[in-house]
Design a protein around this motif. Structure first.
Motif, mmCIF file in Angstrom:
data_model
loop_
_atom_site.group_PDB
_atom_site.id
_atom_site.type_symbol
_atom_site.label_atom_id
_atom_site.label_comp_id
_atom_site.label_asym_id
_atom_site.label_seq_id
_atom_site.Cartn_x
_atom_site.Cartn_y
_atom_site.Cartn_z
ATOM 1 N N THR A 54 0.939 -1.132 0.151
ATOM 2 C CA THR A 54 0.112 -0.068 -0.119
ATOM 3 C C THR A 54 0.836 1.346 -0.132
ATOM 4 N N TYR A 55 1.898 1.324 0.764
ATOM 5 C CA TYR A 55 2.595 2.503 0.901
ATOM 6 C C TYR A 55 4.001 2.255 0.214
ATOM 7 N N GLY A 56 4.103 1.451 -0.931
ATOM 8 C CA GLY A 56 4.942 1.276 -2.093
ATOM 9 C C GLY A 56 6.332 1.184 -1.423
ATOM 10 N N ASP A 60 7.865 -0.648 5.478
ATOM 11 C CA ASP A 60 8.976 -1.370 6.375
ATOM 12 C C ASP A 60 9.154 -3.116 5.697
ATOM 13 N N TRP A 61 8.018 -3.760 5.641
ATOM 14 C CA TRP A 61 8.057 -5.088 5.181
ATOM 15 C C TRP A 61 8.687 -5.325 4.033
ATOM 16 N N ILE A 62 8.383 -4.260 2.823
ATOM 17 C CA ILE A 62 9.096 -4.386 1.624
ATOM 18 C C ILE A 62 10.554 -4.153 2.072
ATOM 19 N N ARG A 63 11.142 -3.246 2.509
ATOM 20 C CA ARG A 63 12.660 -3.072 2.776
ATOM 21 C C ARG A 63 13.205 -4.110 3.531
ATOM 22 N N ASN A 64 12.353 -4.763 4.409
ATOM 23 C CA ASN A 64 12.883 -6.029 5.153
ATOM 24 C C ASN A 64 13.132 -7.239 4.207
ATOM 25 N N LEU A 65 12.084 -7.418 3.600
ATOM 26 C CA LEU A 65 12.090 -8.596 2.767
ATOM 27 C C LEU A 65 13.032 -8.491 1.433
ATOM 28 N N ARG A 66 13.512 -7.274 0.882
ATOM 29 C CA ARG A 66 14.248 -7.096 0.004
ATOM 30 C C ARG A 66 15.725 -7.409 0.281
ATOM 31 N N GLU A 85 9.657 -12.602 -4.137
ATOM 32 C CA GLU A 85 10.316 -12.081 -5.015
ATOM 33 C C GLU A 85 9.208 -10.685 -5.272
ATOM 34 N N VAL A 86 9.877 -9.634 -5.452
ATOM 35 C CA VAL A 86 9.361 -8.230 -5.476
ATOM 36 C C VAL A 86 9.365 -8.237 -7.050
ATOM 37 N N ALA A 133 0.345 0.304 -10.546
ATOM 38 C CA ALA A 133 1.311 0.933 -11.460
ATOM 39 C C ALA A 133 2.370 1.644 -10.764
ATOM 40 N N SER A 134 2.435 2.234 -9.713
ATOM 41 C CA SER A 134 3.530 2.705 -8.693
ATOM 42 C C SER A 134 3.579 1.983 -7.629
ATOM 43 N N ARG A 135 3.268 0.729 -7.567
ATOM 44 C CA ARG A 135 3.545 -0.085 -6.152
ATOM 45 C C ARG A 135 4.099 -1.364 -6.645
ATOM 46 N N PRO A 136 5.046 -1.761 -5.808
ATOM 47 C CA PRO A 136 5.637 -3.087 -5.976
ATOM 48 C C PRO A 136 4.571 -4.275 -5.792
ATOM 49 N N VAL A 137 4.926 -5.475 -6.449
ATOM 50 C CA VAL A 137 3.913 -6.604 -6.193
ATOM 51 C C VAL A 137 4.885 -7.566 -5.686
#
Length: 142
Positions: A54-56, A60-66, A85-86, A133-137
């Motif tokens: 939601t927050y692109g 924090d969870w996106i940055r953690n799993l990257r 996988e991002v 469009a502007s967010r990671p899946v």
């Protein structure tokens, strides 16, 4: 928001661990190495879970799993390990959400049942396609 979500999840853990179209995702903190749990809307298919941030990229969870793509997913009351996988490619993100749409609005069975009906599904897919469009899946393979 983190404290509010943590309090909500902890008070309703049993419901959220079984809520339709939602998962509890556990990542490893990128700085602390501690487990971090986040409630997220999702779609599920076979051994895959599909998530949208939601927050692109600021989530924090996106940055953690990257930093560490090994995660745990709690869905339907069961905890399973997975590899995240991002997805950044717009065509691939659009394909994924078109095939596996989900309702990011609320973890209630009735909302999901209505949104995924034949009449409402095209509207849901159109909304989700624009939203990603502007967010990671993220695709998690379990």
């Amino acid at each position: 928001m983190r404290r509010v979500q943590a309090a909500l999840v902890n008070s309703q853990r049993d419901y959220f661990s079984r809520a339709p179209g939602w998962v509890l995702l556990t990542t490893t903190g990128r700085r602390t190495g501690l487990p971090r749990e986040t409630l997220l809307p999702c779609a599920r298919s076979d051994n895959q879970v599909f998530l949208i941030s939601t927050y692109g990229w600021q989530s924090d969870w996106i940055r953690n799993l990257r930093k560490n793509p090994e995660v745990k997913v709690t869905c339907d009351g069961v905890v399973v390990s997975g590899h995240a996988e991002v997805i950044e490619d717009l065509d691939e993100k659009t394909r994924i959400v078109s095939e596996h749409p989900f309702v990011p609005a609320a973890p209630f069975e009735m909302v999901h049942a209505v949104a995924l009906t034949t009449a409402m599904r095209p509207l849901l897919v159109a909304f989700i396609r624009r939203w990603v469009a502007s967010r990671p899946v993220v695709v998690i393979r379990t």
